[in-house]
Write a protein that holds these residues in place. Structure first.
Motif, PDB file in Angstrom:
ATOM      1  N   PHE A  62       0.801  -1.195   0.040  1.00  0.00           N
ATOM      2  CA  PHE A  62       0.013   0.268  -0.133  1.00  0.00           C
ATOM      3  C   PHE A  62       0.586   1.230   0.090  1.00  0.00           C
ATOM      4  O   PHE A  62       0.343   2.401  -0.756  1.00  0.00           O
ATOM      5  N   LYS A 115       1.990   2.884  -3.434  1.00  0.00           N
ATOM      6  CA  LYS A 115       1.052   3.620  -4.224  1.00  0.00           C
ATOM      7  C   LYS A 115       1.202   5.020  -4.206  1.00  0.00           C
ATOM      8  O   LYS A 115       1.642   5.894  -3.365  1.00  0.00           O
ATOM      9  N   ASN A 116       0.742   5.718  -5.509  1.00  0.00           N
ATOM     10  CA  ASN A 116       1.085   7.201  -5.997  1.00  0.00           C
ATOM     11  C   ASN A 116      -0.043   7.616  -5.052  1.00  0.00           C
ATOM     12  O   ASN A 116      -1.201   7.652  -5.189  1.00  0.00           O
ATOM     13  N   GLU A 134      -3.080   9.208  -6.797  1.00  0.00           N
ATOM     14  CA  GLU A 134      -4.146   8.228  -7.142  1.00  0.00           C
ATOM     15  C   GLU A 134      -4.939   7.551  -6.118  1.00  0.00           C
ATOM     16  O   GLU A 134      -5.914   7.013  -6.319  1.00  0.00           O
ATOM     17  N   MET A 135      -4.694   8.063  -4.628  1.00  0.00           N
ATOM     18  CA  MET A 135      -5.334   7.597  -3.649  1.00  0.00           C
ATOM     19  C   MET A 135      -6.605   8.136  -3.421  1.00  0.00           C
ATOM     20  O   MET A 135      -6.903   9.488  -3.569  1.00  0.00           O
ATOM     21  N   GLU A 151      -7.445   6.713   1.949  1.00  0.00           N
ATOM     22  CA  GLU A 151      -6.218   6.142   1.560  1.00  0.00           C
ATOM     23  C   GLU A 151      -5.155   7.140   1.925  1.00  0.00           C
ATOM     24  O   GLU A 151      -4.002   6.846   2.541  1.00  0.00           O
TER      25      GLU A 151
END
Length: 420
Positions: A238, A241-242, A245-246, A250
């Motif tokens: 997790f 992740k970028n 893009e969350m 998140e």
């Protein structure tokens, strides 16, 4: 009636009860000690891993066509460094070192050599927002540097340290006088206070106090980069992740977890014009060590718990033959499965509670012994020890009683009375 039955069981089968009690106490003591010790030890190990060096590199953020030019040189403001101690994860920051790199001519005796001088904090007192001070510098962030001689003191403008390779090229030894001349024509005389050996690029450089290098090069309040040492949480899928893009939930979870990426992001937000990048070889090595430590703790605890449960279970199964007549009589008098199960559960809870109280004191001793002799620390989590110990003790008893209870419930009344 239940209390009378429990008292009769404990007094009639003293040896069996003692063996079960001993299994519970030993297993609970070891697991409780390891669990409570691991809470503080994980943080200590993470802090000790900071001796690997900094794990975040902060550089000027260069955009546009300037980023394509190798001659373009950007700087950060020294005044922004103190703002790092205002981020959410400020208490995880263990060290900060600013560097100002500049190419200069260094002359020692009759030898002259072109090299890089780095202005740094050696051991600097940085003010904190709450009024305290934060001691940081290369002596904090890079404790693995080997130094022959003495470190330069904070604010000393007449002493310099040379890398081992540079010292050899110049023929300069400790206490020798050298001259440093940047391109602008100014010069400064220094006395060599120490020779640095790192096995890296630092062996080719000279190091002086940041303030004197700024003044010598005309770059007051400017630094080339920062190296930051931070205690971070091991990365998980997790965390990679970028952030763009969350989802909002998140992003909040990522931002409020001490991943190296989220700490770097927060540093970028407070240091103007900066780009913070994790030093992945260090961050991933630390993460692997912490994950393996956590896995080892879990496997050790599971093996001890399994051994204790098996010890309790086998002891009770062996003693079940003695209780066949008792159980058969209870069934003949009308006791159902739930009442017999309640009797066994009560026995488990009684032994678990008493075993947990005794294990609390033995776990305290085991934890102190392991902590001081193995990890060299006496800082532990104490508030959780008692509830964890009692909980583990009761769990061992309950799981240890499952198989004997199943066998007891399958006993036939007729066969039990004939056998009894």
């Amino acid at each position: 009636m239940l209390l009378r039955l429990l008292r009769g069981y404990f007094f009639k089968q003293k040896k069996i009860t003692a063996l079960v009690f001993l299994s519970v106490v030993m297993g609970t003591s070891v697991v409780s000690a390891i669990v409570t010790l691991s809470v503080g030890i994980s943080e200590k190990v993470a802090s000790e891993l900071r001796s690997f060096g900094a794990n975040i590199r902060v550089e000027p953020k260069i955009e546009g066509l300037a980023s394509l030019s190798i001659k373009h040189e950007g700087f950060l403001r020294e005044g922004d460094i103190k703002r790092i101690n205002t981020i959410f994860w400020r208490h995880n920051i263990t060290g900060i070192v600013p560097y100002l790199h500049k190419g200069v001519k260094i002359k020692a005796k009759n030898m002259e050599h072109v090299a890089t001088i780095s202005g740094v904090w050696f051991q600097h007192e940085m003010p904190l927002p709450d009024g305290g001070t934060f001691i940081t510098g290369v002596r904090t962030v890079n404790p693995w540097w080997t130094v022959e001689g003495e470190w330069v003191g904070d604010g000393e403008t007449d002493r310099i340290m040379l890398g081992a390779s540079l010292s050899g090229k110049l023929g300069a030894a400790l206490n020798d006088e050298i001259t440093v001349r940047p391109d602008n024509g100014a010069f400064q005389n220094f006395r060599v206070s120490g020779i640095i050996s790192t096995g890296g690029i630092e062996d080719e450089q000279a190091f002086a106090d940041l303030s004197i290098v700024q003044r010598l090069t005309g770059l007051e309040d400017r630094v080339s980069m920062l190296l930051v040492s931070a205690v971070v949480t091991p990365m998980e899928p997790f965390a990679y992740k970028n952030p763009a893009e969350m989802s909002p939930i998140e992003y909040e979870k990522w931002y409020c977890t001490a991943y190296i990426t989220s700490v770097a992001k927060q540093i970028e937000e407070v240091v103007a014009g900066s780009k913070a990048r994790p030093i992945w070889r260090i961050a991933e090595a630390e993460g692997n060590i912490l994950r393996k430590l956590g896995t080892a703790v879990i496997l050790l605890c599971l093996s001890v718990l399994a051994s204790s449960c098996i010890g309790v279970s086998t002891t009770l199964i062996a003693s079940l033959q003695i209780r066949v007549g008792e159980i058969g009589l209870m069934k003949a008098l009308g006791a159902d499965r739930y009442q017999i199960g309640l009797l066994f559960l009560s026995e488990a809870l009684a032994i678990g509670l008493l075993g947990g109280i005794v294990a609390y004191f033995t776990a305290w001793c085991i934890r102190d012994m392991i902590g001081s002799r193995v990890f060299g620390t006496t800082a532990y989590e104490t508030s959780l020890l008692l509830p964890i110990t009692i909980g583990i003790s009761i769990a061992i008893c309950v799981f240890g009683y499952i198989i004997p209870l199943g066998r007891a419930l399958r006993i036939k009344v007729k066969e039990a009375l004939l056998e009894g």
